[in-house]
Design a protein around this motif. Sequence first.
Motif, PDB file in Angstrom:
ATOM      1  N   GLU A 132     -10.374  -0.993  -2.127  1.00  0.00           N
ATOM      2  CA  GLU A 132     -10.242  -0.095  -3.283  1.00  0.00           C
ATOM      3  C   GLU A 132      -9.100   0.908  -3.104  1.00  0.00           C
ATOM      4  OE1 GLU A 132     -14.140  -1.924  -3.201  1.00  0.00           O
ATOM      5  OE2 GLU A 132     -12.991  -0.789  -1.699  1.00  0.00           O
ATOM      6  N   LEU A 133      -8.704   1.159  -1.848  1.00  0.00           N
ATOM      7  CA  LEU A 133      -7.615   2.114  -1.603  1.00  0.00           C
ATOM      8  C   LEU A 133      -6.355   1.455  -1.042  1.00  0.00           C
ATOM      9  CD1 LEU A 133      -9.144   5.393  -0.092  1.00  0.00           C
ATOM     10  CD2 LEU A 133      -7.924   5.114  -2.246  1.00  0.00           C
ATOM     11  N   PHE A 134      -6.510   0.354  -0.313  1.00  0.00           N
ATOM     12  CA  PHE A 134      -5.379  -0.184   0.429  1.00  0.00           C
ATOM     13  C   PHE A 134      -4.938  -1.574   0.002  1.00  0.00           C
ATOM     14  CE2 PHE A 134      -7.264   3.013   3.211  1.00  0.00           C
ATOM     15  CZ  PHE A 134      -6.151   3.753   3.546  1.00  0.00           C
ATOM     16  N   ALA A 135      -5.653  -2.228  -0.893  1.00  0.00           N
ATOM     17  CA  ALA A 135      -5.198  -3.514  -1.405  1.00  0.00           C
ATOM     18  C   ALA A 135      -4.061  -3.291  -2.410  1.00  0.00           C
ATOM     19  CB  ALA A 135      -6.357  -4.266  -2.071  1.00  0.00           C
ATOM     20  N   ASN A 136      -3.336  -4.351  -2.731  1.00  0.00           N
ATOM     21  CA  ASN A 136      -2.196  -4.217  -3.643  1.00  0.00           C
ATOM     22  C   ASN A 136      -2.600  -3.679  -5.009  1.00  0.00           C
ATOM     23  OD1 ASN A 136      -0.427  -5.193  -1.713  1.00  0.00           O
ATOM     24  ND2 ASN A 136      -0.663  -7.326  -2.362  1.00  0.00           N
ATOM     25  N   GLY A 137      -3.835  -3.968  -5.427  1.00  0.00           N
ATOM     26  CA  GLY A 137      -4.286  -3.479  -6.721  1.00  0.00           C
ATOM     27  C   GLY A 137      -4.390  -1.972  -6.796  1.00  0.00           C
ATOM     28  N   ALA A 138      -4.484  -1.307  -5.635  1.00  0.00           N
ATOM     29  CA  ALA A 138      -4.591   0.154  -5.622  1.00  0.00           C
ATOM     30  C   ALA A 138      -3.312   0.821  -6.127  1.00  0.00           C
ATOM     31  CB  ALA A 138      -4.911   0.643  -4.216  1.00  0.00           C
ATOM     32  N   PHE A 139      -2.191   0.117  -6.045  1.00  0.00           N
ATOM     33  CA  PHE A 139      -0.923   0.714  -6.462  1.00  0.00           C
ATOM     34  C   PHE A 139      -0.789   0.796  -7.984  1.00  0.00           C
ATOM     35  CE2 PHE A 139       0.039  -0.963  -2.202  1.00  0.00           C
ATOM     36  CZ  PHE A 139       0.475   0.216  -1.608  1.00  0.00           C
ATOM     37  N   THR A 140      -1.702   0.195  -8.691  1.00  0.00           N
ATOM     38  CA  THR A 140      -1.700   0.303 -10.154  1.00  0.00           C
ATOM     39  C   THR A 140      -2.741   1.299 -10.646  1.00  0.00           C
ATOM     40  OG1 THR A 140      -3.247  -1.558 -10.350  1.00  0.00           O
ATOM     41  CG2 THR A 140      -0.885  -2.062 -10.388  1.00  0.00           C
ATOM     42  N   ASP A 141      -3.490   1.884  -9.728  1.00  0.00           N
ATOM     43  CA  ASP A 141      -4.522   2.858 -10.081  1.00  0.00           C
ATOM     44  C   ASP A 141      -3.979   4.270  -9.836  1.00  0.00           C
ATOM     45  OD1 ASP A 141      -6.869   4.146 -10.703  1.00  0.00           O
ATOM     46  OD2 ASP A 141      -7.793   3.786  -8.745  1.00  0.00           O
TER      47      ASP A 141
END
Length: 204
Positions: A132-141
């Motif tokens: 939730e904080l360090f996966a690539n998807g976190a950079f869009t949050d």
Amino acid sequence: MILPPDQKPAYFAAFKMIVMDWILEPWPWYVGGPLIAGILFLLLFGGKTFGMSSNLETMCAMGGAGKRIDYFAFDWRTKRWNLIVVAGAVIGGFLAANFLSGDTSVDIAPETVDTLRTLGFESAGEAYLPDELFANGAFTDPKSLAILLVGGILIGFGARYAGGCTSGHAITGLSNLQLPSLIAVVGFFLGGLIMVHLMFPLIF
């Protein structure tokens, strides 16, 4: 011991499996601890001071920051060895994460897993770093980006204000019996406790 030719393949296959299992398992403290102590002894014997955050100063000096700020006006080439340590940490971490890691789940208390999942960390207990904080998807949050940005600034300020990071104070400083390092390490632990028990539930 001399093995018959027909038993050698099975023997070496079993030996290889034992070695790989040993490498893939987390090493106990009585292996990692002496290795760290041995490396630290060699560094101190060679007149070097181990630390990771000091490399940020070296990189700034490499980039020419010393032309504008006197603090960075030093010969960064004298600290090239520490840059090699950083490169080794990055390369070693990549190899360990991608080629030498078996089960990536984290063996933590079930109560802790339940608490983290109620805060939105569904990957709790399944990964060392929460997706939730360090996966690539976190950079869009936006929230995750803000947390990483503020956290990075605070870490950088704290390392500079304390005159070193956790590795510099807790490993090198305590080994040299330096009182400021002991105070810094106590502060690290107190800050961690305050963050986990007071601020973490508020943020998430």
